[in-house]
Every structure is written in C-alpha cells, then in structure tokens.
Design a protein around this motif. Structure first.
Motif, PDB file in Angstrom:
ATOM      1  N   SER A  61       0.296  -0.876   0.532  1.00 57.62           N
ATOM      2  CA  SER A  61       0.182  -0.116  -0.055  1.00 57.62           C
ATOM      3  C   SER A  61       0.542   1.377  -0.137  1.00 57.62           C
ATOM      4  CB  SER A  61      -0.885  -0.064   1.103  1.00 57.62           C
ATOM      5  OG  SER A  61      -0.340  -0.174   2.369  1.00 57.62           O
ATOM      6  N   ILE A  62       2.321   1.128   0.680  1.00 58.62           N
ATOM      7  CA  ILE A  62       2.927   2.256   0.721  1.00 58.62           C
ATOM      8  C   ILE A  62       3.377   2.333  -0.451  1.00 58.62           C
ATOM      9  CG2 ILE A  62       4.936   3.023   1.611  1.00 58.62           C
ATOM     10  CD1 ILE A  62       4.385   1.933   4.284  1.00 58.62           C
ATOM     11  N   ALA A  63       3.217   1.764  -1.209  1.00 57.85           N
ATOM     12  CA  ALA A  63       4.384   1.860  -2.678  1.00 57.85           C
ATOM     13  C   ALA A  63       3.143   2.462  -3.308  1.00 57.85           C
ATOM     14  CB  ALA A  63       4.696   0.215  -3.003  1.00 57.85           C
ATOM     15  N   TRP A  64       2.465   1.935  -3.565  1.00 61.68           N
ATOM     16  CA  TRP A  64       0.814   2.164  -4.789  1.00 61.68           C
ATOM     17  C   TRP A  64       1.019   3.625  -4.306  1.00 61.68           C
ATOM     18  CZ3 TRP A  64      -1.211   2.647  -8.698  1.00 61.68           C
ATOM     19  CH2 TRP A  64      -2.481   3.190  -8.915  1.00 61.68           C
ATOM     20  N   TYR A  65       0.408   4.362  -2.660  1.00 62.01           N
ATOM     21  CA  TYR A  65       0.153   5.239  -3.123  1.00 62.01           C
ATOM     22  C   TYR A  65       1.361   6.579  -3.128  1.00 62.01           C
ATOM     23  CZ  TYR A  65      -4.666   4.169  -1.098  1.00 62.01           C
ATOM     24  OH  TYR A  65      -6.136   4.394  -1.383  1.00 62.01           O
ATOM     25  N   SER A  66       2.787   6.185  -2.758  1.00 68.73           N
ATOM     26  CA  SER A  66       4.119   6.796  -3.234  1.00 68.73           C
ATOM     27  C   SER A  66       4.017   6.519  -4.493  1.00 68.73           C
ATOM     28  CB  SER A  66       4.971   6.678  -2.154  1.00 68.73           C
ATOM     29  OG  SER A  66       5.067   5.248  -2.651  1.00 68.73           O
ATOM     30  N   GLY A 171     -14.709  10.149  -3.534  1.00 67.24           N
ATOM     31  CA  GLY A 171     -15.019   9.494  -4.313  1.00 67.24           C
ATOM     32  C   GLY A 171     -14.297   8.689  -5.295  1.00 67.24           C
ATOM     33  N   ASN A 172     -14.510   8.188  -6.147  1.00 65.80           N
ATOM     34  CA  ASN A 172     -13.379   7.995  -6.682  1.00 65.80           C
ATOM     35  C   ASN A 172     -12.557   7.963  -7.608  1.00 65.80           C
ATOM     36  OD1 ASN A 172     -13.124   4.894  -8.871  1.00 65.80           O
ATOM     37  ND2 ASN A 172     -15.515   5.234 -10.303  1.00 65.80           N
ATOM     38  N   LYS A 173     -11.481   6.982  -7.306  1.00 67.66           N
ATOM     39  CA  LYS A 173     -10.150   7.660  -7.399  1.00 67.66           C
ATOM     40  C   LYS A 173      -9.457   7.307  -9.068  1.00 67.66           C
ATOM     41  CE  LYS A 173     -10.534   9.630  -3.798  1.00 67.66           C
ATOM     42  NZ  LYS A 173     -10.749  11.345  -3.894  1.00 67.66           N
ATOM     43  N   GLY A 174     -10.115   7.081  -9.525  1.00 64.86           N
ATOM     44  CA  GLY A 174     -10.174   6.258 -11.014  1.00 64.86           C
ATOM     45  C   GLY A 174     -11.558   6.721 -11.802  1.00 64.86           C
ATOM     46  N   ILE A 175     -11.888   5.588 -12.985  1.00 58.56           N
ATOM     47  CA  ILE A 175     -12.686   5.443 -13.901  1.00 58.56           C
ATOM     48  C   ILE A 175     -13.070   3.880 -13.281  1.00 58.56           C
ATOM     49  CG2 ILE A 175     -12.464   7.478 -15.619  1.00 58.56           C
ATOM     50  CD1 ILE A 175     -11.649   5.422 -17.525  1.00 58.56           C
ATOM     51  N   ASP A 176     -14.331   3.392 -13.473  1.00 57.94           N
ATOM     52  CA  ASP A 176     -15.254   1.632 -13.969  1.00 57.94           C
ATOM     53  C   ASP A 176     -15.884   1.852 -14.951  1.00 57.94           C
ATOM     54  OD1 ASP A 176     -14.215   2.156 -11.137  1.00 57.94           O
ATOM     55  OD2 ASP A 176     -16.451   3.315 -10.471  1.00 57.94           O
ATOM     56  N   ILE A 177     -14.843   0.861 -15.986  1.00 54.57           N
ATOM     57  CA  ILE A 177     -15.626   0.529 -17.028  1.00 54.57           C
ATOM     58  C   ILE A 177     -16.488  -0.990 -16.781  1.00 54.57           C
ATOM     59  CG2 ILE A 177     -15.125   0.081 -19.383  1.00 54.57           C
ATOM     60  CD1 ILE A 177     -12.903   1.169 -18.949  1.00 54.57           C
ATOM     61  N   ALA A 178     -17.542  -1.152 -17.399  1.00 50.47           N
ATOM     62  CA  ALA A 178     -18.632  -2.422 -17.107  1.00 50.47           C
ATOM     63  C   ALA A 178     -18.556  -2.773 -18.882  1.00 50.47           C
ATOM     64  CB  ALA A 178     -20.241  -2.106 -16.939  1.00 50.47           C
ATOM     65  N   ASN A 179     -18.902  -4.752 -18.549  1.00 47.22           N
ATOM     66  CA  ASN A 179     -19.336  -5.208 -19.671  1.00 47.22           C
ATOM     67  C   ASN A 179     -18.663  -7.165 -19.409  1.00 47.22           C
ATOM     68  OD1 ASN A 179     -18.522  -5.838 -22.555  1.00 47.22           O
ATOM     69  ND2 ASN A 179     -17.219  -4.738 -23.117  1.00 47.22           N
ATOM     70  N   ALA A 180     -18.761  -8.260 -20.153  1.00 52.16           N
ATOM     71  CA  ALA A 180     -18.745  -9.335 -20.234  1.00 52.16           C
ATOM     72  C   ALA A 180     -17.838 -10.203 -19.591  1.00 52.16           C
ATOM     73  CB  ALA A 180     -19.264 -10.217 -21.215  1.00 52.16           C
ATOM     74  N   ALA A 181     -17.708 -10.973 -18.502  1.00 51.42           N
ATOM     75  CA  ALA A 181     -17.157 -11.513 -17.788  1.00 51.42           C
ATOM     76  C   ALA A 181     -16.047 -11.911 -19.178  1.00 51.42           C
ATOM     77  CB  ALA A 181     -17.468 -12.675 -17.372  1.00 51.42           C
ATOM     78  N   GLY A 182     -14.582 -11.707 -18.581  1.00 54.15           N
ATOM     79  CA  GLY A 182     -13.916 -12.329 -20.203  1.00 54.15           C
ATOM     80  C   GLY A 182     -13.103 -11.500 -20.577  1.00 54.15           C
ATOM     81  N   LYS A 259       2.975  10.473  -9.527  1.00 50.89           N
ATOM     82  CA  LYS A 259       4.562  11.150  -8.658  1.00 50.89           C
ATOM     83  C   LYS A 259       2.828  10.542  -7.255  1.00 50.89           C
ATOM     84  CE  LYS A 259       6.815  14.617 -10.500  1.00 50.89           C
ATOM     85  NZ  LYS A 259       7.718  15.765 -10.678  1.00 50.89           N
ATOM     86  N   GLY A 260       2.382   9.346  -7.300  1.00 48.07           N
ATOM     87  CA  GLY A 260       1.229   9.422  -6.253  1.00 48.07           C
ATOM     88  C   GLY A 260      -0.051   9.541  -6.004  1.00 48.07           C
ATOM     89  N   LYS A 261      -0.543  10.899  -6.580  1.00 49.99           N
ATOM     90  CA  LYS A 261      -1.683  10.966  -6.784  1.00 49.99           C
ATOM     91  C   LYS A 261      -3.049  10.568  -7.257  1.00 49.99           C
ATOM     92  CE  LYS A 261       0.123  14.963  -4.478  1.00 49.99           C
ATOM     93  NZ  LYS A 261      -0.259  15.122  -2.914  1.00 49.99           N
ATOM     94  N   SER A 262      -3.913  11.035  -7.003  1.00 48.14           N
ATOM     95  CA  SER A 262      -4.820   9.972  -8.506  1.00 48.14           C
ATOM     96  C   SER A 262      -5.272  11.801  -9.246  1.00 48.14           C
ATOM     97  CB  SER A 262      -5.860   9.674  -7.776  1.00 48.14           C
ATOM     98  OG  SER A 262      -5.967   8.981  -6.529  1.00 48.14           O
ATOM     99  N   VAL A 263      -5.237  11.241 -10.562  1.00 50.03           N
ATOM    100  CA  VAL A 263      -5.669  12.551 -11.481  1.00 50.03           C
ATOM    101  C   VAL A 263      -6.958  11.352 -12.283  1.00 50.03           C
ATOM    102  CG1 VAL A 263      -3.366  13.251 -11.628  1.00 50.03           C
ATOM    103  CG2 VAL A 263      -4.042  11.111 -13.068  1.00 50.03           C
TER     104      VAL A 263
END
Length: 272
Positions: A61-66, A171-182, A259-263
């Motif tokens: 988690s430290i790696a991801w957020y930094s 809030g959402n820190k990214g975007i969500d995309i829905a589609n069929a499994a696979g 640089k660790g910050k969501s865009v």
C-alpha cells in the motif's frame, strides 16, 4: 441528593474513559484502499524522501500511494519477503544519494524514443502474489530503464463507463468500465508490471503497471491475470480478463497516478 449524585459522576466518567482506551488497543483492520482516511493519509506523502509507518500499512500500500514499485521500496530499505514492517518504522521512498550516485556512474545504454510528455492536466479533448497461469511476455524488447515521458495512452478496456473520477474525499479515484466477464483488459501505455495479486483489499485481483518515474496505472477486479511481475508490456497488450473479484459486478476499476496522486484518467485517454 445532589451530593449523592455528584459522588457518582467521577466513577461514571472514569468507566467511560477506560472503555474508550480499551477500544483503542484493538488491532487496526486491514487497510481498504477505497477508504477516504487511507487516501488522505497517503496524499500527504508528496515528494518526501521518507514515510513513517502507521497501523494497517503494508509495503504494497505504501508503494502504491507513493508511486513506487514495492520491490524498489524493499531494496531501498533492505527488506526481504514477506516484507514485514511495523508502526513507527521509517521507510525510504527513494534511493539514498550514495546508492544513486554509484548507480549513476554505470552507463545504462538506454535510448529514449518517446514523443512529447502527456501533461498532468491536458485539454478536455483527451477525454500485489503471482498467478500460476501467468504467461510469458509478448513484448519484443525489454528496456533497461523507464522512459522520462509517456507516449500515447489507450483505453484499458471496451465497455460502458459506469463510474467517473471524483475529487471529493470519498469519491472514485479512477473510472469504472462494465462489460461481459472475460473482456480483455489492456495496458493503457507501455511499461513494466510492478505488481500482480490480491494483497490490497478493495481491488480484488489487481495489476499495477509503471510507465515512467512519475506514472503508474492500476487495473482492478480482474478474473484472470495474464502477465507477471517485472514483465515489460506494450500499449494495448492484454494484461488480464475482466471479472468481479473484490466487487459486486463484472467491471474494471482503472486508475492513473502521477507521482502517487490520483488524476482523472479521462484527461489522458483519447475520445472514443
């Protein structure tokens, strides 16, 4: 009667304080990456060189957020698997000057062919355990180092956009995309896979790709992962198959971090 009641007040307050202290001693829950508190905690990292470990933190988690590769953090701090850390421990987020000076003396032999860098906020026009079934890389070349710049961005999956980026704390820190499994999950840009697994709660089967010293992308809730850590991938190369791991519906949760910050990913991805 007033005196009798007054004599009980200190006892009641004392009991309340003891109960409060007892509750604090309970172990902290595993960190949910989607929680606002976790996000705000790591947003303070900025470009600092060190971070002091808090309860619930993991090296992943430290790696991801930094904005780092967890294996790089392990190397910076002399850690080995299973990468145990403890509250109060100081974690270096970058290589020490002495070590970087030594590595800089060695020629890397890298030649960048990258075009112009993608700005952090361009015009609106541009709207971690491995898996046994991991496959070998289909990339033709394996760079010696990360490029300074990111070239073109591409959509990580086809489907319906069901969640957009939000600047609010919860809030959402990214975007969500829905589609069929696979449905194929694709690398949004060329880079190196720095994490595959499900050790980060809230993201299910997760892939993190590093594209430069500044940019990381994350691909969450996959059903089957087709790449492995330390593998170099090309833009548009399939990384996984869409699934519902760690969530209630089949979807891809996609994030870009600078640089660790969501865009907002929609400011990088081309119009569809």
């Amino acid at each position: 009667m007033l005196g009798w009641r007054g004599s009980w007040i200190p006892l009641i307050v004392s009991a309340w304080m003891l109960n409060g202290c007892g509750s604090r001693s309970a172990p902290a829950p595993v960190m949910e990456l989607s929680e606002a508190k976790s996000f705000r905690q790591f947003e303070q990292m900025g470009t600092g060189e060190t971070y002091r470990v808090k309860k619930g933190d993991t090296l992943f988690s430290i790696a991801w957020y930094s904005g780092n590769d967890y294996q790089d953090l392990a190397r910076f701090n002399g850690l080995t698997a299973p990468y145990n850390i403890y509250p109060g421990q100081e974690i270096r987020l970058s290589e020490s000057r002495q070590a970087s000076t030594k590595s800089a003396a060695k020629p890397s032999g890298r030649t960048s062919k990258i075009k112009a860098n993608q700005p952090v906020d361009p015009p609106k026009k541009q709207a971690y355990g491995g898996f046994k079934d991991a496959q070998k890389s289909t990339a033709k070349t394996e760079p010696d180092d990360f490029p300074r710049q990111v070239s073109d961005w591409t959509w990580p999956a086809k489907g319906k956009l069901i969640g957009r980026f939000s600047l609010t704390e919860q809030g959402n820190k990214g975007i969500d995309i829905a589609n069929a499994a696979g449905t194929p999950i694709l690398a949004a840009a060329a880079g190196k896979v720095v994490y595959t697994g499900n050790a980060l709660r809230g993201f299910g089967n997760l892939i993190i790709v590093k594209h430069s010293d500044a940019y990381l992308t994350a691909y969450a809730h996959n059903s089957r992962i087709l790449v492995k850590e330390q593998q170099w991938v090309e833009a548009g190369q399939q990384l996984a198959e869409m699934g519902d791991s760690g969530t209630s519906r089949v979807m891809l949760h996609f994030e870009i971090r600078y640089k660790g910050k969501s865009v907002d990913p929609l400011r990088f991805l081309p119009d569809q």
